[in-house]
Design a protein around this motif. Sequence first.
Motif, mmCIF file in Angstrom:
data_model
loop_
_atom_site.group_PDB
_atom_site.id
_atom_site.type_symbol
_atom_site.label_atom_id
_atom_site.label_comp_id
_atom_site.label_asym_id
_atom_site.label_seq_id
_atom_site.Cartn_x
_atom_site.Cartn_y
_atom_site.Cartn_z
ATOM 1 N N LYS A 82 -10.301 -3.800 -3.208
ATOM 2 C CA LYS A 82 -8.946 -3.556 -4.658
ATOM 3 C C LYS A 82 -9.917 -3.703 -5.511
ATOM 4 C CE LYS A 82 -4.867 -5.987 -2.148
ATOM 5 N NZ LYS A 82 -3.530 -7.039 -2.463
ATOM 6 N N TYR A 106 -11.282 -8.511 -2.925
ATOM 7 C CA TYR A 106 -10.229 -8.452 -1.821
ATOM 8 C C TYR A 106 -9.612 -6.884 -1.172
ATOM 9 C CZ TYR A 106 -8.439 -12.220 -4.852
ATOM 10 O OH TYR A 106 -8.144 -13.668 -5.288
ATOM 11 N N LEU A 156 0.197 -8.846 -11.994
ATOM 12 C CA LEU A 156 -0.209 -9.076 -10.788
ATOM 13 C C LEU A 156 -0.476 -10.874 -10.691
ATOM 14 C CD1 LEU A 156 -1.209 -7.522 -7.789
ATOM 15 C CD2 LEU A 156 -3.002 -7.607 -8.767
ATOM 16 N N THR A 157 0.257 -11.735 -9.587
ATOM 17 C CA THR A 157 -0.362 -12.778 -9.121
ATOM 18 C C THR A 157 -1.871 -13.230 -8.620
ATOM 19 O OG1 THR A 157 0.718 -13.387 -7.361
ATOM 20 C CG2 THR A 157 2.351 -13.853 -9.970
ATOM 21 N N GLU A 158 -2.529 -14.410 -8.316
ATOM 22 C CA GLU A 158 -3.713 -14.571 -7.862
ATOM 23 C C GLU A 158 -2.850 -14.421 -6.068
ATOM 24 O OE1 GLU A 158 -5.590 -17.840 -8.903
ATOM 25 O OE2 GLU A 158 -6.572 -17.515 -7.751
ATOM 26 N N GLN A 209 -0.406 -11.991 -4.704
ATOM 27 C CA GLN A 209 0.093 -11.476 -4.815
ATOM 28 C C GLN A 209 -1.373 -10.386 -4.010
ATOM 29 O OE1 GLN A 209 1.736 -9.538 -8.349
ATOM 30 N NE2 GLN A 209 3.980 -10.361 -7.056
ATOM 31 N N GLN A 210 -2.538 -10.681 -5.375
ATOM 32 C CA GLN A 210 -3.743 -9.779 -4.802
ATOM 33 C C GLN A 210 -4.829 -10.312 -3.429
ATOM 34 O OE1 GLN A 210 -6.625 -10.391 -8.016
ATOM 35 N NE2 GLN A 210 -6.524 -12.625 -7.858
ATOM 36 N N MET A 211 -3.537 -11.164 -2.713
ATOM 37 C CA MET A 211 -4.475 -11.312 -1.075
ATOM 38 C C MET A 211 -3.512 -11.253 -0.084
ATOM 39 S SD MET A 211 -5.802 -15.363 -1.017
ATOM 40 C CE MET A 211 -5.704 -16.543 -3.112
#
Lengths: 424, 81
Positions: free
Chosen positions: A53, A71, B70-72, B74-76
């Motif tokens: 990403k 990520y 976007l939260t921390e 969600q990016q995972m």
Amino acid sequence: MAKFETPLLDDLEKGPWPSFVTDIKRQAKTKPELEDLLGQLELSYKDKETHWKHGGIVGVFGYGGGVIGRYSDMPEKFPGVAHFHTVRVNQPSGLYYSSAYLRQIMEMWERRGSGLTNMHGSTGDMVLLGTQTDQLEEIFWELTHDMNTDLGGSGGNLRTPSCCLGMSRCEYACIDAQNICHDMTQTYQDELHRPAFPYKFKIKVSGCPNDCVAAIARSDFAIIGTWRDDIRIDQAAVQGYVKGELTPNAGAHSGRDWGKFDIVKEVINLCPTKCMSWDGNALKIDNKECTRCMHCINVMPRALRPGVEKGCSILCGAKAPILEGQRLATLIVPFMKMEPPYDECKELLNKVLDWWMEHGKNRERIGELIGRVGMREFLKAAELKAIPQMVKEPRSNPYIFWEEADVPGGWERDLAAFRKKHPL
Amino acid sequence: MDIEELKAKIMEWANKSTKPKFYFKDMGKAAPEVGLREIKKAVTALVQEQKLELWSSGSTSMYGVKGKGLTEEQQMGKHEE
Ligand code: SF4
Ligand code: SF4
């Protein structure tokens, strides 16, 4: 047995060069998550697009740089690299490490990360590739508390300043590149760690015009050692080269038969400003025409040395091709003395940074800003005088808007009289 | 301007912003009368207080209101219901 088939990656192991694929496969034997790295990379080559990403929210408390979020966009398929962040570690000036330090950092990186490194990244940092979010604060603690090391810069920040090995090993060094680099790193800590610039800003320091760190091509603010008096000549040693008693280029090009050393062909005729002459007995240099290119000194280091009045040239505005194409730096100060604490240099840098912060567009490097608004505006902000070296080539920028203060004696301008003669 | 007042102005501007992430320089619009160095001090404090957070691509940095966009997590790939 590998977790994924990787025919495209396997191809990169063929040929004579060391392969990063082989390195990752070897490391995957102890770090199984790297199987997922190989799998994702293979898929990226197959799909012809990255499966990382774009960036991310990640970092250590109090810092806005030094950690780059990575990520996977396919975390279910490649859970080992669902998060695989990069950590930039501020390298020491001149890249000197003790083996004890390297062991310590690698032990930590095997324990808390993938064990993969890039020594060194193009900015200069030691780059640790691949760790997880919950390891970041622990890594930061160990680096700063146990290893007396800091994170480097990333993002819209000052990037980790870098330098050549300078006076520690190189007789050409005209300035203490390592100390200048260290001092700049300490002075500009806030700029390094807390992003407030329009984009990246790089400071690079080379000890002499050979410019081994390519500051002239890669840094926004290049500090390059030079001299302003005459090249020192040892005529007996010049004779030594001519008679074949001394090896030209300190033997750097040995191993092939280049024939007898020819001082006219290899030195005099290659001087870019044609300021050297050789009458068969003595070498002469018209020093006021010398551009300090280093060629003659590199060929005959035992006979020629930089002068004794040393300092630096400062150049501004280089960058690599990403966004808007590459640029070489422009010479802004031909000579400046460089003694600690380097106040004159820092005063100039502060003016340059303030101007760029105020006028630079988002993601615009300082060289691009100078290109957009013109050298004249930059010089006003930096409080520097225009010099011929700033003209790209004769007649390329002939439209100079002079202000009255720029012209000795000023001028009287009677607008009414002008209008009478040239009515609208 | 007092730093608390400046912090409040920046947060008001950031909350009103239609963009989930913004460049540092854009936050200068929250208080055009003060210099960017002052804005930086206030923004640094807001990051420390975890009211603002940083996003970075590695070459660029952007700021955002914590929890907005976007939260921390969600990016995972862990999407909250
Ligand atoms: S830039 Fe000059 S001083 Fe520095 S290592 Fe290279 S040759 Fe030596
Ligand atoms: S340093 Fe370069 S320009 Fe100067 S005399 Fe030597 S070859 Fe010529």
